[in-house]
Design a protein around this motif. Structure first.
Motif, PDB file in Angstrom:
ATOM      1  N   GLU A 181       2.586   4.683   4.456  1.00  0.00           N
ATOM      2  CA  GLU A 181       2.105   4.814   5.832  1.00  0.00           C
ATOM      3  C   GLU A 181       2.491   3.577   6.633  1.00  0.00           C
ATOM      4  OE1 GLU A 181       0.691   5.160   9.374  1.00  0.00           O
ATOM      5  OE2 GLU A 181       0.664   6.873   7.994  1.00  0.00           O
ATOM      6  N   GLY A 214       0.814  -1.202   0.000  1.00  0.00           N
ATOM      7  CA  GLY A 214       0.000   0.000   0.000  1.00  0.00           C
ATOM      8  C   GLY A 214       0.844   1.247   0.000  1.00  0.00           C
ATOM      9  N   GLU A 268      -0.062   0.875   8.050  1.00  0.00           N
ATOM     10  CA  GLU A 268      -0.903   0.146   7.110  1.00  0.00           C
ATOM     11  C   GLU A 268      -0.448  -1.307   7.006  1.00  0.00           C
ATOM     12  OE1 GLU A 268      -1.485   0.510   2.374  1.00  0.00           O
ATOM     13  OE2 GLU A 268      -2.167   2.247   3.546  1.00  0.00           O
TER      14      GLU A 268
END
Length: 282
Positions: A81, A78, A84
């Motif tokens: 971040e 992803g 995540e």
């Protein structure tokens, strides 16, 4: 016309088994700050063990299922971040809620994810392993406030046996790991985390924790997004990229053939005595 191989961040041609095309490897310590590494260390081993690939062509994820259809692995890279989830390993179920699930962030070293998934392929021992003595033996500090916990020797990583009260019945438990070194400006920087819910095979949790607490450094290529956090120390490794590729090939051959349960599937060559490594902090 001869088909040409694609070259990408996967470090070379896209054919399987070509892990790590680096020219130089570095030993990173402590290992929980080494960065994610090459996901094929996990996925190719499962494929070699007969797991089926249900990934959607052209979409950036990996969906694998065990031969008995009782286990699933989802890798969905992803955003950067750190909180995540990228890796999700779970029991298979007809609905969206599995009996248990293990979440790992994108910067979780693949060697630790592999320790968990490799253990799932073996039957559980007759006696459930006790995880806390493993951490204590590796220099982790044990403690308890509301929950039992352990802190790594460099104090950047916490492992917690978390309890959650329920409206009725006994409390729920899960294992949580968080790596958060200090920021230069103060406070902590969250790097990666893991959460393994109650019901996950205890021997797989123990294998993950054992890999987490192992003092041995991890090998990484310099200059990639998966290289070490700046708080980690690095030194040039005597292990060559070719030796690491050979170790990966041995790991895959081990997965495909008969093997004793207790054998280490892919040992790297022993580190020869050496001096003059350029050790520095990142």
């Amino acid at each position: 016309m001869t088909e040409r191989p694609f070259f990408s961040r996967a470090n070379g041609p896209t054919d399987r088994g070509r892990i790590n095309r680096a020219e130089q490897l570095y030993e990173i310590s402590p290992r929980h700050l080494a960065g994610g590494g090459d996901p094929r260390h996990v996925t190719e081993y499962l494929l070699a063990r007969g797991w089926s690939d249900h990934s959607v062509p052209g979409y950036p994820h990996v969906l694998l299922q065990s031969p008995d259809q009782r286990l699933q692995l989802v890798l969905e890279p992803g955003t950067p971040e750190p909180r995540e989830t990228w890796w999700r390993v779970s029991s298979a179920s007809a609905g969206p809620d599995p009996d248990w699930v293990a979440h790992f962030g994108g910067h979780t070293p693949v060697e630790m994810v592999a320790a968990f998934t490799d253990a799932l392929l073996n039957p559980p021992p007759a006696q459930s392993p006790d995880i806390w003595p493993v951490l204590a033996a590796r220099g982790w500090t044990l403690g308890r406030d509301r929950d039992a916990y352990a802190v790594s020797p460099d104090r950047t990583t916490h492992a917690v046996r978390h309890s959650m009260a329920t409206y009725s019945g006994p409390p729920l438990h899960d294992w949580r790991v968080e790596t958060s070194p200090p920021r230069a400006s103060g406070g902590l920087e969250y790097v990666w985390g893991a959460k393994i819910t109650d019901g996950a095979p205890v021997h797989a949790v123990a294998a993950f924790m054992t890999a987490l607490a192992d003092p041995a450094p991890l090998l990484r290529e310099h200059g990639t997004q998966n290289f070490a956090h700046r708080h980690a120390a690095s030194s040039v490794s005597p292990v060559t990229p070719d030796q690491q590729r050979q170790a990966h090939q041995r790991r895959l051959r081990f997965a495909q053939g008969p093997r004793p349960r207790a054998q280490n599937p892919a040992p790297l060559p022993p580190r020869p005595g050496h001096t003059g490594s350029a050790r520095h902090s990142r």
